[in-house]
Scaffold this motif. Structure first.
Motif, mmCIF file in Angstrom:
data_model
loop_
_atom_site.group_PDB
_atom_site.id
_atom_site.type_symbol
_atom_site.label_atom_id
_atom_site.label_comp_id
_atom_site.label_asym_id
_atom_site.label_seq_id
_atom_site.Cartn_x
_atom_site.Cartn_y
_atom_site.Cartn_z
ATOM 1 N N PRO A 69 0.817 -1.218 0.000
ATOM 2 C CA PRO A 69 0.000 0.000 0.000
ATOM 3 C C PRO A 69 0.848 1.263 0.000
ATOM 4 C CG PRO A 69 0.056 -0.978 2.184
ATOM 5 C CD PRO A 69 0.759 -1.943 1.274
ATOM 6 N N VAL A 70 0.229 2.366 -0.368
ATOM 7 C CA VAL A 70 0.863 3.681 -0.309
ATOM 8 C C VAL A 70 0.065 4.550 0.651
ATOM 9 C CG1 VAL A 70 1.795 3.575 -2.647
ATOM 10 C CG2 VAL A 70 -0.488 4.530 -2.281
ATOM 11 N N SER A 71 0.707 5.577 1.188
ATOM 12 C CA SER A 71 0.010 6.523 2.055
ATOM 13 C C SER A 71 -0.550 7.646 1.194
ATOM 14 C CB SER A 71 0.968 7.088 3.105
ATOM 15 O OG SER A 71 1.347 6.094 4.024
ATOM 16 N N VAL A 72 -1.851 7.795 1.215
ATOM 17 C CA VAL A 72 -2.511 8.865 0.459
ATOM 18 C C VAL A 72 -2.902 9.964 1.439
ATOM 19 C CG1 VAL A 72 -4.493 9.470 -0.986
ATOM 20 C CG2 VAL A 72 -3.348 7.262 -1.292
ATOM 21 N N GLN A 131 -1.870 12.340 -7.942
ATOM 22 C CA GLN A 131 -0.414 12.346 -7.787
ATOM 23 C C GLN A 131 0.066 11.184 -6.923
ATOM 24 O OE1 GLN A 131 0.454 16.161 -6.071
ATOM 25 N NE2 GLN A 131 -0.152 17.303 -7.889
ATOM 26 N N GLN A 132 -0.888 10.496 -6.286
ATOM 27 C CA GLN A 132 -0.500 9.485 -5.298
ATOM 28 C C GLN A 132 -0.961 8.066 -5.620
ATOM 29 O OE1 GLN A 132 -0.855 11.249 -1.103
ATOM 30 N NE2 GLN A 132 -2.146 12.630 -2.300
ATOM 31 N N TYR A 164 -4.377 8.019 4.546
ATOM 32 C CA TYR A 164 -5.007 6.719 4.351
ATOM 33 C C TYR A 164 -4.057 5.758 3.640
ATOM 34 C CZ TYR A 164 -9.225 9.486 5.239
ATOM 35 O OH TYR A 164 -10.161 10.322 5.796
ATOM 36 N N GLU A 165 -4.126 4.496 4.012
ATOM 37 C CA GLU A 165 -3.357 3.476 3.307
ATOM 38 C C GLU A 165 -4.232 2.860 2.221
ATOM 39 O OE1 GLU A 165 -1.392 0.434 5.503
ATOM 40 O OE2 GLU A 165 0.365 1.704 5.797
ATOM 41 N N LEU A 166 -3.761 2.951 0.988
ATOM 42 C CA LEU A 166 -4.491 2.407 -0.163
ATOM 43 C C LEU A 166 -3.491 1.738 -1.082
ATOM 44 C CD1 LEU A 166 -6.502 5.644 -0.822
ATOM 45 C CD2 LEU A 166 -7.629 3.483 -0.457
ATOM 46 N N TYR A 167 -3.974 0.800 -1.877
ATOM 47 C CA TYR A 167 -3.097 0.226 -2.895
ATOM 48 C C TYR A 167 -2.951 1.229 -4.024
ATOM 49 C CZ TYR A 167 -3.287 -4.208 -0.446
ATOM 50 O OH TYR A 167 -3.162 -5.181 0.516
ATOM 51 N N TRP A 168 -1.746 1.327 -4.560
ATOM 52 C CA TRP A 168 -1.459 2.301 -5.612
ATOM 53 C C TRP A 168 -2.375 2.107 -6.816
ATOM 54 C CZ3 TRP A 168 0.613 1.593 -10.629
ATOM 55 C CH2 TRP A 168 0.921 2.795 -11.298
ATOM 56 N N GLU A 217 -15.347 4.866 -3.021
ATOM 57 C CA GLU A 217 -16.054 3.994 -2.082
ATOM 58 C C GLU A 217 -15.324 3.933 -0.746
ATOM 59 O OE1 GLU A 217 -18.989 2.738 -2.452
ATOM 60 O OE2 GLU A 217 -19.224 3.382 -4.536
ATOM 61 N N ARG A 218 -14.004 3.905 -0.813
ATOM 62 C CA ARG A 218 -13.227 3.876 0.434
ATOM 63 C C ARG A 218 -13.434 5.168 1.222
ATOM 64 N NH1 ARG A 218 -8.176 2.198 2.452
ATOM 65 N NH2 ARG A 218 -8.001 3.120 4.543
ATOM 66 N N MET A 219 -13.484 6.303 0.527
ATOM 67 C CA MET A 219 -13.682 7.579 1.206
ATOM 68 C C MET A 219 -15.084 7.691 1.801
ATOM 69 S SD MET A 219 -10.808 9.125 1.236
ATOM 70 C CE MET A 219 -10.136 7.461 1.421
#
Length: 347
Positions: A107-110, A127-128, A165-169, A178-180
């Motif tokens: 995951p990446v930090s958004v 950008q993320q 938030y941690e999300l997959y790139w 949906e996550r938001m």
């Protein structure tokens, strides 16, 4: 006897050949094949990346791209790429590299905050993660989705709670949305909902007031007091008379959100817009910026006091002078006007 020697020689040569072949295969698969200076390197594999493109992307990170290619084909990875963000570590062999690329999506930090418009948010998030700003914006402004979840185009920004938030790139635009939405409902706990109800506000309206509070003061320790002024006005049926809403209305009308306006003029107060709180008692139809959590909490826990007015304090930059009466406020305002004129701020 001679034939036996020949057969023995052939057998030995075969063993040597097998040994050499096995050694080569072993080295190809299990010898370290990385060549980057840091401890690790991130590889971003887009959803539409093909194997040829992947090889070009990997080549600067490995010592021998041909060895990598051979192992990738043998393990079936060449025809079964996985999208995402993958972390290669120093000293990995081809087997480890390929196992990582096909099964260890990291995951990446958004992070996002202080976005003035939904368009700005889409650009920041793009950008993320892999999703581009256009697909994100279209998803965020999807009227069917908004209506289903009790939002509209004007207040859609209030659904996005600024945080990390941690999300997959490789998260898609729809999956991000949906996550938001899920995070929005997680944020609006029963306790916060009750606080909003007690203040006679919906969660979306809390975000509207919070956005004004945030634009009024960057000082977190002052936000509850500023929120208290606006809630005193709102709960008593007054117009909010908030300069930031007028500035937003000017920018929205001109479609120029890059303009910096430091001073609101009397003529600006006449602008025809539902965002002009000098003209209308109703709250603006949506937030004038993305309020952060401290601003939202400031509105939910606004300071109880008798102040109805405030103006910037020239003697304490960043903070404000508060007043209970219009007379007191006019005195404070005169001091502010003298200061702003002295500073040469005309717009």
């Amino acid at each position: 006897m001679y034939i036996k020697k020949i057969l023995l020689t052939i057998a030995l040569l075969g063993i040597v050949a097998v040994g050499i072949f096995s050694y080569v295969i072993y080295n190809t698969i299990f010898s370290p094949n990385t060549q980057f200076e840091s401890e690790e390197a991130s590889v971003y594999v887009a959803s539409d990346t093909n194997y040829k493109e992947l090889l070009k992307q990997i080549q600067p990170l490995v010592k021998d791209i041909n060895d990598f290619d051979q192992v990738a084909k043998r393990k079936g990875y060449a025809t079964n790429l996985k999208s995402g963000r993958f972390i290669l570590k120093q000293g990995m062999n081809n087997n480890e590299i390929i196992n990582t690329l096909r099964s260890k999506n990291e995951p990446v930090s958004v992070i996002f905050n202080n976005q003035e418009r939904i368009e700005d948010l889409a650009g920041r998030v793009a950008q993320q993660i892999e999703a581009d700003s256009i697909s994100l914006l279209n998803s965020m402004k999807d009227e069917v989705f908004l209506k289903k979840n009790d939002f509209n185009l004007e207040n859609a920004l209030s659904m996005y709670i600024p945080n990390q938030y941690e999300l997959y790139w490789n998260t898609s635009a729809e999956a991000f949305r949906e996550r938001m939405l899920k995070e929005y409902h997680r944020f609006w706990t029963e306790s916060r909902l009750q606080q909003a109800k007690k203040a006679n506000l919906t969660p979306q309206e809390v975000s509207v007031v919070a956005s004004i509070v945030q634009k009024e003061t960057a000082k977190v320790d002052e936000r509850k007091r500023v929120a208290g002024v606006y809630m005193n006005r709102y709960l008593n049926g007054w117009k909010l008379d908030a300069d930031p809403t007028v500035i937003y209305a000017i920018k929205k009308e001109s479609k120029d959100f890059d303009t910096v306006i430091k001073r609101v003029l009397y003529k600006d107060l006449e602008i025809e817009s539902p965002y002009n709180t000098y003209k209308y008692k109703e709250l603006p139809p949506g937030p004038i910026a993305m309020p952060d959590i401290s601003s939202i909490n400031a509105v939910l826990n606004f300071e109880k006091h008798d102040y109805y007015y405030f103006v910037a304090n020239p003697e304490n930059p960043g903070y404000h002078m508060f007043a209970k009466t219009l007379r007191q406020h006019n005195n404070n305002r005169q001091a502010y006007v003298r200061w702003i004129n002295k500073m040469g701020i005309n717009r």
